[in-house]
Motif scaffolding. Structure first.
Motif, PDB file in Angstrom:
ATOM      1  N   GLY A 295       0.854  -1.393  -0.115  1.00 10.49           N
ATOM      2  CA  GLY A 295       0.003   0.498  -0.096  1.00 10.49           C
ATOM      3  C   GLY A 295       1.072   1.232   0.153  1.00 10.49           C
ATOM      4  O   GLY A 295       0.566   2.186  -0.817  1.00 10.49           O
ATOM      5  N   ARG A 296       1.855   1.658   0.825  1.00  5.12           N
ATOM      6  CA  ARG A 296       2.673   2.506   1.000  1.00  5.12           C
ATOM      7  C   ARG A 296       3.511   2.926  -0.454  1.00  5.12           C
ATOM      8  O   ARG A 296       3.592   3.240  -0.535  1.00  5.12           O
ATOM      9  N   THR A 297       3.997   1.452  -1.054  1.00  3.52           N
ATOM     10  CA  THR A 297       4.904   1.727  -2.416  1.00  3.52           C
ATOM     11  C   THR A 297       3.604   1.793  -2.783  1.00  3.52           C
ATOM     12  O   THR A 297       4.368   2.755  -4.466  1.00  3.52           O
ATOM     13  N   ALA A 298       2.688   1.954  -3.178  1.00  3.13           N
ATOM     14  CA  ALA A 298       1.554   2.026  -4.436  1.00  3.13           C
ATOM     15  C   ALA A 298       1.266   3.891  -4.037  1.00  3.13           C
ATOM     16  O   ALA A 298       1.299   4.544  -5.157  1.00  3.13           O
ATOM     17  N   ASP A 299       1.212   4.219  -3.216  1.00  5.57           N
ATOM     18  CA  ASP A 299       0.956   5.181  -2.671  1.00  5.57           C
ATOM     19  C   ASP A 299       2.268   5.907  -3.385  1.00  5.57           C
ATOM     20  O   ASP A 299       2.211   7.140  -3.829  1.00  5.57           O
ATOM     21  N   LEU A 300       3.823   5.500  -3.911  1.00  6.46           N
ATOM     22  CA  LEU A 300       4.678   6.235  -3.682  1.00  6.46           C
ATOM     23  C   LEU A 300       5.053   6.664  -5.221  1.00  6.46           C
ATOM     24  O   LEU A 300       5.395   7.729  -5.571  1.00  6.46           O
ATOM     25  N   LEU A 301       4.549   5.188  -6.213  1.00  5.75           N
ATOM     26  CA  LEU A 301       3.912   5.795  -7.366  1.00  5.75           C
ATOM     27  C   LEU A 301       3.433   6.514  -7.362  1.00  5.75           C
ATOM     28  O   LEU A 301       3.641   7.553  -8.127  1.00  5.75           O
ATOM     29  N   LEU A 302       2.109   5.990  -7.191  1.00 10.15           N
ATOM     30  CA  LEU A 302       1.238   7.368  -7.498  1.00 10.15           C
ATOM     31  C   LEU A 302       1.738   8.547  -7.104  1.00 10.15           C
ATOM     32  O   LEU A 302       1.182   9.736  -8.583  1.00 10.15           O
ATOM     33  N   LYS A 303       2.892   8.742  -6.130  1.00  7.68           N
ATOM     34  CA  LYS A 303       2.610  10.525  -5.808  1.00  7.68           C
ATOM     35  C   LYS A 303       3.644  11.092  -7.498  1.00  7.68           C
ATOM     36  O   LYS A 303       4.051  11.816  -7.342  1.00  7.68           O
ATOM     37  N   GLN A 304       4.709  10.028  -7.565  1.00  7.07           N
ATOM     38  CA  GLN A 304       5.583  10.283  -8.825  1.00  7.07           C
ATOM     39  C   GLN A 304       5.032  10.392 -10.088  1.00  7.07           C
ATOM     40  O   GLN A 304       5.343  11.279 -10.926  1.00  7.07           O
ATOM     41  N   ALA A 305       4.154   9.962 -10.328  1.00  2.00           N
ATOM     42  CA  ALA A 305       3.172   9.839 -11.570  1.00  2.00           C
ATOM     43  C   ALA A 305       2.856  11.379 -11.897  1.00  2.00           C
ATOM     44  O   ALA A 305       2.134  12.024 -12.303  1.00  2.00           O
ATOM     45  N   LEU A 306       1.787  11.327 -10.217  1.00  2.00           N
ATOM     46  CA  LEU A 306       1.631  13.206 -10.051  1.00  2.00           C
ATOM     47  C   LEU A 306       2.589  14.173 -10.268  1.00  2.00           C
ATOM     48  O   LEU A 306       2.141  15.345 -10.989  1.00  2.00           O
ATOM     49  N   ASP A 307       3.744  13.861  -9.948  1.00  4.95           N
ATOM     50  CA  ASP A 307       4.534  15.395  -9.535  1.00  4.95           C
ATOM     51  C   ASP A 307       5.028  15.133 -10.982  1.00  4.95           C
ATOM     52  O   ASP A 307       5.726  15.665 -11.252  1.00  4.95           O
ATOM     53  N   GLY A 308       4.940  14.003 -12.137  1.00  2.69           N
ATOM     54  CA  GLY A 308       5.276  14.535 -13.139  1.00  2.69           C
ATOM     55  C   GLY A 308       4.234  15.175 -14.251  1.00  2.69           C
ATOM     56  O   GLY A 308       4.352  14.473 -16.050  1.00  2.69           O
ATOM     57  N   GLY A 309       3.039  15.237 -13.839  1.00  2.00           N
ATOM     58  CA  GLY A 309       2.167  15.556 -14.486  1.00  2.00           C
ATOM     59  C   GLY A 309       0.619  14.892 -14.420  1.00  2.00           C
ATOM     60  O   GLY A 309      -0.318  15.199 -14.730  1.00  2.00           O
ATOM     61  N   ALA A 310       1.228  13.763 -14.346  1.00  2.00           N
ATOM     62  CA  ALA A 310       0.058  12.882 -14.743  1.00  2.00           C
ATOM     63  C   ALA A 310      -1.554  12.818 -15.680  1.00  2.00           C
ATOM     64  O   ALA A 310      -2.337  13.576 -15.007  1.00  2.00           O
ATOM     65  N   PRO A 311      -0.670  12.900 -16.537  1.00  2.00           N
ATOM     66  CA  PRO A 311      -1.495  13.715 -17.777  1.00  2.00           C
ATOM     67  C   PRO A 311      -2.269  12.674 -18.381  1.00  2.00           C
ATOM     68  O   PRO A 311      -3.744  12.839 -19.398  1.00  2.00           O
ATOM     69  N   ASP A 312      -2.385  11.075 -18.142  1.00  2.00           N
ATOM     70  CA  ASP A 312      -4.130   9.673 -18.004  1.00  2.00           C
ATOM     71  C   ASP A 312      -3.748   9.384 -16.217  1.00  2.00           C
ATOM     72  O   ASP A 312      -3.275   9.545 -15.611  1.00  2.00           O
ATOM     73  N   ASN A 313      -4.943   8.890 -17.057  1.00  2.00           N
ATOM     74  CA  ASN A 313      -4.726   7.989 -15.701  1.00  2.00           C
ATOM     75  C   ASN A 313      -4.354   6.653 -15.037  1.00  2.00           C
ATOM     76  O   ASN A 313      -3.946   6.356 -15.754  1.00  2.00           O
ATOM     77  N   VAL A 314      -3.972   6.808 -13.708  1.00  2.00           N
ATOM     78  CA  VAL A 314      -3.018   5.888 -13.114  1.00  2.00           C
ATOM     79  C   VAL A 314      -3.308   5.206 -12.041  1.00  2.00           C
ATOM     80  O   VAL A 314      -4.106   5.240 -11.258  1.00  2.00           O
ATOM     81  N   THR A 315      -3.276   4.026 -12.436  1.00  2.00           N
ATOM     82  CA  THR A 315      -3.556   2.364 -11.918  1.00  2.00           C
ATOM     83  C   THR A 315      -2.560   1.898 -11.371  1.00  2.00           C
ATOM     84  O   THR A 315      -1.129   1.221 -12.260  1.00  2.00           O
ATOM     85  N   VAL A 316      -2.203   1.512 -10.214  1.00  2.00           N
ATOM     86  CA  VAL A 316      -1.594   0.335 -10.097  1.00  2.00           C
ATOM     87  C   VAL A 316      -1.873  -0.338  -9.096  1.00  2.00           C
ATOM     88  O   VAL A 316      -2.339  -0.451  -8.128  1.00  2.00           O
TER      89      VAL A 316
END
Length: 412
Positions: free
Chosen positions: A213-234
């Protein structure tokens, strides 16, 4: 045998999309990511149907082969459902979804995959992409025409060669079985993650060995920090290891978690005009499956792009070389406005240029041999001439020489 491990699933709309067309599932033995496409409603419906059809397979299988066959049949039947859905709801025409599914049977992982969502394995501190993207740019990478890094930024990186959609009742799905072992960490994700967060940063995040759960949160944060132009599912799954044994109800995320993702209200008739046509630009799909003739057009377009890139590269190189040559000519021309007093073998000479040389190229030439012998100069003047005397101009150099003539023959 029931799979033992821990898992987590998370899905986010991202920073650009107005709705989440991804769906994810994390169960006891089955894990799925589906990335929908085909407009505001179509993508939601397609990924939701896929997840809800596949989740019925979340139970132990006697053998990995039976699980593989069940996944193949479920995905094929999902294609039929999508076709039937569009027949009932023509406004959903063109919808489709990627599917990446992972089932565990004893010590084996059973994988089914179509599209550009991905499955990774993190083992022995190394991250490996297990599935192959069914994309136009991946075909270019496989043929050696572009590098994987170029593929990340290619303008056609979202063009799918294979997808689960409403056009093909018999989709070509990759399925295979591979051994797994305690300590393995599996990642299923949509391209909203893999297209923004590269494998190196994902591996570094996994190397922290935090719970799923914590790892998924960190990956999502990196995607959002990178602009997240698309939906993100992990979806992250640990096999055994130090994390708690998975228990509790299955987790469904994204559009499949919303019943409206399946039962979308019918399109309402509306008035259109040249200014406001009956479609929304934001609803246009980000992925689509090209017809064979369009594929040839894409390949030719890529050839043209490569040629243009080569021409621009050559033109840029010519410009740089030209600018360097102009600079060198300008610098050399400037040196020819400078003068200094030096010597040859036995006499004083006025030189044009500067005292330094550029490798084998001399930046000075004799301008005037004064006829003054070094032997006739006082010791201190002879030493200064041999070390060269800088002059501000030709007139200044000639004045220095006149001073030397006046002192010829003086006692050293």
């Amino acid at each position: 045998m029931v799979f033992e491990g821990s898992s987590a699933a998370i899905s986010h709309t991202g920073k650009v999309r107005s709705n989440n067309q991804d769906s994810g599932y994390s169960g006891s033995n089955l894990f799925v990511v589906a990335d929908g496409m085909g407009g505001h409603a179509g993508g939601d419906v397609a990924s939701s149907i896929a997840v809800h059809r596949l989740k019925d397979l979340d139970h132990p299988f006697p053998t990995p082969t039976e699980a593989e066959q069940a996944l193949q049949e479920a995905i094929a039947s999902t294609a039929t459902v999508l076709i039937d859905t569009v027949a009932d709801r023509p406004e959903l025409s063109g919808m489709g979804t990627t599917v990446s599914a992972l089932a565990f049977v004893d010590d084996y992982a059973v994988i089914a995959h179509i599209g550009d969502s991905r499955i990774y394995l993190f083992r022995d501190e190394a991250l490996t992409q297990i599935t192959t993207d069914h994309t136009f740019v991946q075909r270019l990478v496989d043929s050696g025409r572009i590098t994987p890094e170029e593929a990340r930024y290619h303008p056609r990186r979202s063009v799918l060669m294979r997808v689960l959609g409403d056009m093909d009742p018999d989709p070509e799905v990759d399925t295979f079985i591979m051994p797994t072992q305690p300590g393995d960490r599996w990642l299923l994700c949509s391209d909203g993650l893999s297209g923004v967060v590269d494998d190196t940063h994902t591996a570094r995040t996994f190397a922290q060995h935090l719970p799923p759960g914590r790892t998924a949160d960190l990956l999502l944060k990196q995607a959002l920090d990178g602009g997240a132009p698309d939906n993100v599912t992990v979806v992250i799954v640990d096999v055994g290891g130090s994390h708690p044994i998975f228990s509790g109800t299955a987790t469904i995320v994204g559009s499949a978690s919303n019943p409206q993702g399946i039962d979308v209200p019918a399109a309402r008739p509306g008035r259109s005009s040249w200014l406001h046509p009956n479609r929304q630009a934001a609803n246009e799909p980000t992925h689509f499956e090209p017809a064979p003739e369009f594929l040839e057009e894409l390949i030719e377009e890529d050839r043209r792009r490569s040629r243009r890139r080569r021409v621009w590269w050559i033109a840029g190189l010519i410009i740089v070389i030209g600018a360097l040559i102009v600079s060198l000519i300008g610098a050399y021309s400037w040196t020819q406005t400078r003068y200094f007093v030096g010597s040859d073998a036995d006499s004083v000479v006025i030189y044009r240029g500067i005292q330094q040389d550029l490798g084998p190229i001399s930046l000075s030439t004799p301008y005037e041999d004064t006829g003054i012998l070094l032997a006739n100069l006082p010791f201190y003047q002879r030493l200064a001439v041999q070390q060269t005397i800088s002059a501000r101009s030709l007139a200044d150099a000639q004045q220095i020489v006149q001073t030397m003539r006046a002192t010829q023959g003086s006692p050293p």
